[in-house]
Design a protein around this motif. Structure first.
Motif, PDB file in Angstrom:
ATOM      1  N   LYS A 178      37.991  46.721  41.979  1.00 39.13           N
ATOM      2  CA  LYS A 178      38.570  46.803  40.643  1.00 39.13           C
ATOM      3  C   LYS A 178      37.500  46.480  39.617  1.00 39.13           C
TER       4      LYS A 178
ATOM      5  N   GLU B 294      37.631  45.010  36.927  1.00 41.02           N
ATOM      6  CA  GLU B 294      37.746  43.668  36.360  1.00 41.02           C
ATOM      7  C   GLU B 294      36.886  42.649  37.103  1.00 41.02           C
TER       8      GLU B 294
ATOM      9  N   ASP C  83      38.923  52.247  38.055  1.00 39.66           N
ATOM     10  CA  ASP C  83      40.064  51.987  37.180  1.00 39.66           C
ATOM     11  C   ASP C  83      41.278  52.637  37.824  1.00 39.66           C
ATOM     12  N   ARG C  84      42.118  51.835  38.432  1.00 33.52           N
ATOM     13  CA  ARG C  84      43.253  52.374  39.187  1.00 33.52           C
ATOM     14  C   ARG C  84      44.219  53.173  38.316  1.00 33.52           C
TER      15      ARG C  84
ATOM     16  N   THR D 118      45.096  45.724  47.870  1.00 31.70           N
ATOM     17  CA  THR D 118      45.363  44.327  47.577  1.00 31.70           C
ATOM     18  C   THR D 118      45.579  43.578  48.887  1.00 31.70           C
TER      19      THR D 118
END
Length: 237
Positions: free
Chosen positions: A102, A104, A124-125, A156
């Motif tokens: 991700k 982030e 960027d999902r 995840t």
């Protein structure tokens, strides 16, 4: 009393991990002029140090079955995702590599800087198909440079004995670059649990599957082969 001991050991582990992360993150930045494979090899010393410190402080070790399945050259690694442990230890098991993550995570102080310096692939999902296009472009370039590309298809962390949807990205990259896929199963979540600082003593089992040739296969077929193998193996761990 036992929980108190586990907590103290976990705190000592995190102190040591942070102490290792700062210099190795700075080293990753200083090594930018060097070839990608060389950078990966040198900075992976961080992972070896962290895994050793985990053994010392928390008595948490690991074993690996299937090393004989590792192919030559670069390839796509698709792994079960249960904890942060595998994001560290895969660097100790596999050849020089980068990770799809991700975007982030690239902003995390020190570790994020190291990810950037090592040419990790941020995604960027929310951008859907555009993200897949960028993944193929960036992934193909990394593979050509001799780096394996690590992807966690579930996206995840999942708790032990549960499974999440396997996203198509890793299989998409492999099929569009005609790359070999190496599936990985493990039970790290039983000892390094999601959303917990505690690390339980024991031996994490890692299993490396036989390489999957993607030539002539569509991404969804590759994805199903990976999911079927990993989840079947998880039942044995």
């Amino acid at each position: 009393m036992q929980m108190a001991i586990l907590t103290v050991r976990a705190i000592l582990f995190y102190i040591g991990m942070f102490a290792l992360s700062v210099p190795f993150s700075l080293l990753a930045i200083l090594l930018i002029p060097l070839p990608a494979v060389t950078r990966s090899r040198m900075v992976s010393g961080w992972a070896f140090g962290v895994i050793w410190w985990l053994k010392v402080t928390c008595n948490l070790r690991y074993t690996v079955r299937g090393r004989e399945h590792l192919p030559a050259g670069s390839y796509v690694i698709l792994s079960k995702h249960q904890s942060a442990w595998e994001t560290i230890c895969l660097q100790c098991i596999f050849p020089p590599q980068i990770w799809v993550m991700k975007k982030e995570l690239m902003m995390i102080p020190f570790l994020g800087w190291a990810f950037w310096a090592l040419d990790a692939i941020p995604i960027d999902r929310s951008s859907g198909r555009e993200a897949l296009k960028k993944l193929v472009i960036n992934g193909k370039e990394r593979l050509k440079r001799g780096l394996c590309v690590v992807i966690f298809p579930e996206g995840t962390r999942t708790a032990p004995d549960t499974r999440a949807k396997y996203h198509i990205g890793g299989a998409w990259l492999a099929s569009h670059t005609q790359s070999v896929v190496v599936p990985v199963a493990h039970n790290a979540g039983r000892y390094w649990r999601k959303n917990s600082i505690l690390k339980y003593p024991g031996v994490i089992q890692v299993v490396i599957g036989k390489p999957i040739e993607t030539s002539g296969l569509k991404a969804d077929a590759v994805n199903k082969l990976v999911e079927d193998w990993i989840e079947a193996e998880m039942l044995q761990l």
